[in-house]
Design a protein around this motif. Structure first.
Motif, PDB file in Angstrom:
ATOM      1  N   GLY A 211      28.931  40.686  98.190  1.00 56.22           N
ATOM      2  CA  GLY A 211      28.490  39.327  97.904  1.00 56.22           C
ATOM      3  C   GLY A 211      27.032  39.198  97.485  1.00 56.22           C
ATOM      4  N   PHE A 212      26.348  40.301  97.270  1.00 57.10           N
ATOM      5  CA  PHE A 212      24.957  40.218  96.825  1.00 57.10           C
ATOM      6  C   PHE A 212      24.884  40.162  95.302  1.00 57.10           C
ATOM      7  CE2 PHE A 212      24.301  42.004 101.079  1.00 57.10           C
ATOM      8  CZ  PHE A 212      23.227  41.258 101.512  1.00 57.10           C
ATOM      9  N   THR A 213      23.806  39.594  94.819  1.00 60.75           N
ATOM     10  CA  THR A 213      23.543  39.645  93.388  1.00 60.75           C
ATOM     11  C   THR A 213      22.532  40.767  93.149  1.00 60.75           C
ATOM     12  OG1 THR A 213      23.972  37.307  93.144  1.00 60.75           O
ATOM     13  CG2 THR A 213      22.746  38.358  91.386  1.00 60.75           C
TER      14      THR A 213
ATOM     15  N   VAL B 169      11.932  14.780 101.042  1.00 58.92           N
ATOM     16  CA  VAL B 169      11.873  15.957 100.184  1.00 58.92           C
ATOM     17  C   VAL B 169      13.239  16.155  99.540  1.00 58.92           C
ATOM     18  CG1 VAL B 169      11.298  18.394 100.048  1.00 58.92           C
ATOM     19  CG2 VAL B 169      10.297  16.992 101.846  1.00 58.92           C
ATOM     20  N   LEU B 170      13.226  16.335  98.241  1.00 56.49           N
ATOM     21  CA  LEU B 170      14.474  16.580  97.520  1.00 56.49           C
ATOM     22  C   LEU B 170      14.523  18.048  97.101  1.00 56.49           C
ATOM     23  CD1 LEU B 170      17.023  15.665  95.947  1.00 56.49           C
ATOM     24  CD2 LEU B 170      15.531  15.116  94.051  1.00 56.49           C
ATOM     25  N   ARG B 171      15.570  18.706  97.574  1.00 56.45           N
ATOM     26  CA  ARG B 171      15.720  20.107  97.198  1.00 56.45           C
ATOM     27  C   ARG B 171      17.025  20.296  96.452  1.00 56.45           C
ATOM     28  NH1 ARG B 171      15.920  23.854 101.821  1.00 56.45           N
ATOM     29  NH2 ARG B 171      16.197  21.959 103.037  1.00 56.45           N
ATOM     30  N   VAL B 172      17.016  21.140  95.457  1.00 53.35           N
ATOM     31  CA  VAL B 172      18.244  21.486  94.757  1.00 53.35           C
ATOM     32  C   VAL B 172      18.463  22.972  94.962  1.00 53.35           C
ATOM     33  CG1 VAL B 172      19.431  21.532  92.546  1.00 53.35           C
ATOM     34  CG2 VAL B 172      17.810  19.696  93.036  1.00 53.35           C
ATOM     35  N   LYS B 173      19.553  23.282  95.661  1.00 54.42           N
ATOM     36  CA  LYS B 173      19.856  24.688  95.913  1.00 54.42           C
ATOM     37  C   LYS B 173      20.740  25.218  94.795  1.00 54.42           C
ATOM     38  CE  LYS B 173      20.339  24.599 100.945  1.00 54.42           C
ATOM     39  NZ  LYS B 173      21.307  25.180 101.902  1.00 54.42           N
ATOM     40  N   VAL B 174      20.356  26.347  94.270  1.00 52.00           N
ATOM     41  CA  VAL B 174      21.106  26.955  93.175  1.00 52.00           C
ATOM     42  C   VAL B 174      21.497  28.365  93.590  1.00 52.00           C
ATOM     43  CG1 VAL B 174      20.956  27.760  90.786  1.00 52.00           C
ATOM     44  CG2 VAL B 174      19.881  25.602  91.434  1.00 52.00           C
ATOM     45  N   GLU B 175      22.760  28.703  93.376  1.00 51.68           N
ATOM     46  CA  GLU B 175      23.206  30.054  93.717  1.00 51.68           C
ATOM     47  C   GLU B 175      22.744  31.046  92.647  1.00 51.68           C
ATOM     48  OE1 GLU B 175      27.356  30.362  94.524  1.00 51.68           O
ATOM     49  OE2 GLU B 175      27.177  29.275  96.423  1.00 51.68           O
ATOM     50  N   VAL B 176      22.285  32.177  93.107  1.00 52.10           N
ATOM     51  CA  VAL B 176      21.796  33.206  92.192  1.00 52.10           C
ATOM     52  C   VAL B 176      22.941  34.152  91.821  1.00 52.10           C
ATOM     53  CG1 VAL B 176      20.279  35.204  91.984  1.00 52.10           C
ATOM     54  CG2 VAL B 176      19.442  33.097  93.014  1.00 52.10           C
TER      55      VAL B 176
ATOM     56  N   GLU C 207      21.759  32.867  98.053  1.00 53.54           N
ATOM     57  CA  GLU C 207      22.683  33.949  97.721  1.00 53.54           C
ATOM     58  C   GLU C 207      24.035  33.368  97.284  1.00 53.54           C
ATOM     59  OE1 GLU C 207      22.751  36.595 101.097  1.00 53.54           O
ATOM     60  OE2 GLU C 207      20.572  36.825 101.024  1.00 53.54           O
ATOM     61  N   PRO C 208      24.735  34.116  96.426  1.00 45.13           N
ATOM     62  CA  PRO C 208      26.016  33.602  95.942  1.00 45.13           C
ATOM     63  C   PRO C 208      26.994  33.377  97.095  1.00 45.13           C
ATOM     64  CG  PRO C 208      25.710  35.904  95.311  1.00 45.13           C
ATOM     65  CD  PRO C 208      24.402  35.412  95.851  1.00 45.13           C
TER      66      PRO C 208
ATOM     67  N   SER D  49      17.732  46.325  92.288  1.00 44.56           N
ATOM     68  CA  SER D  49      17.046  45.156  92.846  1.00 44.56           C
ATOM     69  C   SER D  49      18.075  44.190  93.415  1.00 44.56           C
ATOM     70  CB  SER D  49      16.245  44.441  91.767  1.00 44.56           C
ATOM     71  OG  SER D  49      15.271  45.318  91.240  1.00 44.56           O
ATOM     72  N   VAL D  50      17.859  43.807  94.657  1.00 44.28           N
ATOM     73  CA  VAL D  50      18.823  42.938  95.331  1.00 44.28           C
ATOM     74  C   VAL D  50      18.162  41.597  95.632  1.00 44.28           C
ATOM     75  CG1 VAL D  50      20.470  42.781  97.242  1.00 44.28           C
ATOM     76  CG2 VAL D  50      19.679  45.032  96.454  1.00 44.28           C
TER      77      VAL D  50
END
Ligand SMILES: [Zn+2]
Lengths: 143, 429
Positions: A63-65, B365-372, B409-410, A7-8
């Motif tokens: 660079g993908f999770t 609008v307040l957005r918080v971006k989080v890296e997965v 995405e990271p 799963s990507v």
């Protein structure tokens, strides 16, 4: 008997799917089946490939999770109603199907249902009692 | 346990009397001894003799960091140069540096207040305290140093850097208390863990941290200590302005020496207890560089309820941010550090996040971006949806407005050294 699904995590923006398949293609990894779950601003690409751990490695390097988790590969007969039979067998036994997607193997003209269930062990028991076959990773590869 | 029971548990009425007496004296002192303040007070049309009640403080003009810069180096001095016994300096990240000067009495008062701080955090003469601070120019190292010596603890001025040696010292000298920046404390615990050393096995039992937002639980778990927040800033003296007591429900401000106001950073109006605003201090006893209504740009709020520890000095909540960073979203003041505080409670969330403020159909609008990363995504989107729900709920309760958490995405959030880049404001006008 379970198979591994890759799963990507992808952002919902153009070109992500083609990038993922290109990376796998270049690494010589064969995609058997693919499905996409769209959840607003992001999505998850689910893949059944011949070499799941290699697939995870090359995608992570790009660079993908990536997650690898266990799903069932259920052989579907070509008689009508076989999907319904699988679904009700599992349903009657109280096994939930979180999601499923099917594909047809061209060479052998066989249909396979990939299913993520909440209780793998119970699902295996029920399906084997019903005479429904589960495919192993090796069988899946040879399709 | 108090360092100075009489001063720390002074009755409200008596405290206010003392504050008023000291306020009148310091304003008069400034008027007579500081060219800067004489002209500032004249400009504002206030004569020291007109201060009759504590509320009259609001008539005085504010002093800002800009004033300190413009009067660099000695323009704010209220004593002859020969009375100065120490000078600390802060590096000017933007433009000119600023300095803080101390007389002999200022140093002694500072040590006394730091002794109160350390006692609040449970440090006694039986303790060995390691001070992991940069002693050069900055106030942190020597501030704690003098206070700890006054308490009678054994002080190890270990400075910064050389983590191996810091750990060795901590272990071999059976250190029971330490103070550092919270980020260094976390780094050191990590450094030790990587080398198979468990700092939780050391003799440590208490720690004092401050200067940046920090997560108490992480430090306490890593070291097996009780961790206390403290507050101060070099312009006022350094550390030693406020500290948590055992109750750890806010920081007591030593208001017999620092008179506190909380103001609306936009209008300058004085706010009441429970209202979030900028902290403003008037130094009541400083000789070398007294400050009247100094705007700290630090955001917190006054807690005006009796504390179970018995100290009568008012408390402030742990810092919520800097007024420079304040965002006004749908009319609500929001500080990026509040978002950070929430994210810190989710250890699985990577440290890379970004706050985006945008306008959609004339609505903020307040957005918080989080890296997965793999810590939050192991293959199933449900994990992400659950996390999103939890984060949004928590953000809403802390910020008072809805925030939307989006996953990216990271590696897609720009890396930068300054925390300012954590915030992107896309609103026009
Ligand atoms: Zn208290």
């Amino acid at each position: 008997m379970v198979v591994e699904q890759v799963s990507v995590f992808v952002e919902n923006k153009p070109g992500r799917l083609s990038k993922v398949t290109k990376i796998l293609g270049e690494a010589g990894i064969n995609i058997r089946a693919l499905s996409i779950a769209e959840l607003g601003e992001f999505g998850v690409i689910r893949l059944i490939v011949d070499k799941p751990h290699e697939a995870k490695a090359v995608l992570t390097n790009s660079g993908f999770t990536v997650g690898v988790n266990r799903v069932l590969a259920i052989e579907m007969g070509d008689e009508p109603g076989s999907l319904a039979r699988i679904a009700s067998a599992l349903g009657d036994a109280g096994v939930n199907i979180d999601y499923a997607y099917a594909f047809v193997a061209r060479a052998k003209e066989r249909a396979v249902l990939i299913a993520r269930v909440d209780d793998i062990k119970r699902a295996e028991e029920v399906l084997s009692r019903e005479g429904i076959r589960l495919l192993s990773a090796e069988e899946l590869q040879s399709l | 346990m108090y360092w100075d029971r009489k001063a720390e548990t002074i009755q409200q009425e008596e405290l206010e009397e003392l504050q008023l007496r000291r306020l009148r004296a310091i304003v008069d002192y400034c008027y007579r001894n500081s060219r800067f303040y004489r002209s500032k007070l004249k400009e504002a049309g206030v004569h020291p003799g007109e201060l009759r009640r504590l509320e009259d403080l609001a008539r005085l003009p504010f002093t800002t960091k800009e004033d300190l810069r413009e009067n660099y180096p000695f323009g704010m001095l209220a004593v002859p140069r020969e009375e100065v016994v120490r000078i600390h300096a802060s590096s000017g990240t933007t433009g000119k540096p600023t300095i803080v000067a101390y007389t002999k009495k200022d140093i002694s008062t500072w040590a006394e207040l730091m002794a109160r701080v350390l006692t609040c955090a449970g440090v006694t003469k039986r303790d060995t305290i390691q001070l992991i601070y940069n002693y050069a120019f900055f106030t942190g190292g020597l501030g704690f140093h003098y206070g700890a010596e006054r308490v009678g603890a054994a002080v190890i001025p270990s400075g910064v850097g050389n983590s191996e040696r810091q750990l060795l010292t901590m272990r071999d000298l059976e250190v029971t208390a330490f103070s550092s920046t919270p980020s260094y404390a976390l780094y050191l615990a990590e450094f030790a863990r990587e080398r198979g050393i468990d700092v939780g096995e050391f003799s440590l039992r208490t720690g004092i941290f401050g200067a940046e937002p920090w997560m108490r639980q992480r430090i306490e778990e890593a070291y097996g200590i009780k961790a206390y927040d403290n507050y101060g800033l070099s312009e006022l003296c350094g550390p030693g302005v406020a500290v948590e007591c055992d109750a750890r429900q806010g920081l007591h401000v030593w208001s017999d020496h620092f008179l506190l106001e909380v103001i609306d950073p936009e209008s300058g109006e004085v706010l009441g207890p429970g209202e979030k605003g900028e902290l403003v201090f008037t130094t009541l006893t400083k000789e070398a560089m007294p400050l009247l209504r100094y705007r700290t740009r630090d955001i917190s709020m006054l807690i005006d309820e009796p504390c179970e520890c018995g100290r009568t000095h008012p408390r402030i909540a742990r810092l919520m941010g800097r007024s420079d960073d304040m965002l006004i979203i749908r009319g609500v003041n929001v500080f990026p550090s509040q978002v950070e505080h929430v994210l810190l409670q989710f250890p699985e969330v990577a440290e890379h996040y970004q706050i985006v403020v945008d306008r959609r159909r004339s609505m903020d609008v307040l957005r918080v971006k989080v890296e997965v990363t793999e810590r939050i995504f192991r293959g199933e989107p449900e994990e992400l949806l659950r996390l999103k729900r939890e984060l949004e709920e928590k953000l809403r309760s802390v910020l008072g407005i809805r925030a939307e958490v989006t996953f990216v995405e990271p590696g897609t959030i720009p890396r930068s050294r300054g925390k300012a880049q954590r915030v992107v404001d896309l609103r026009k006008g």
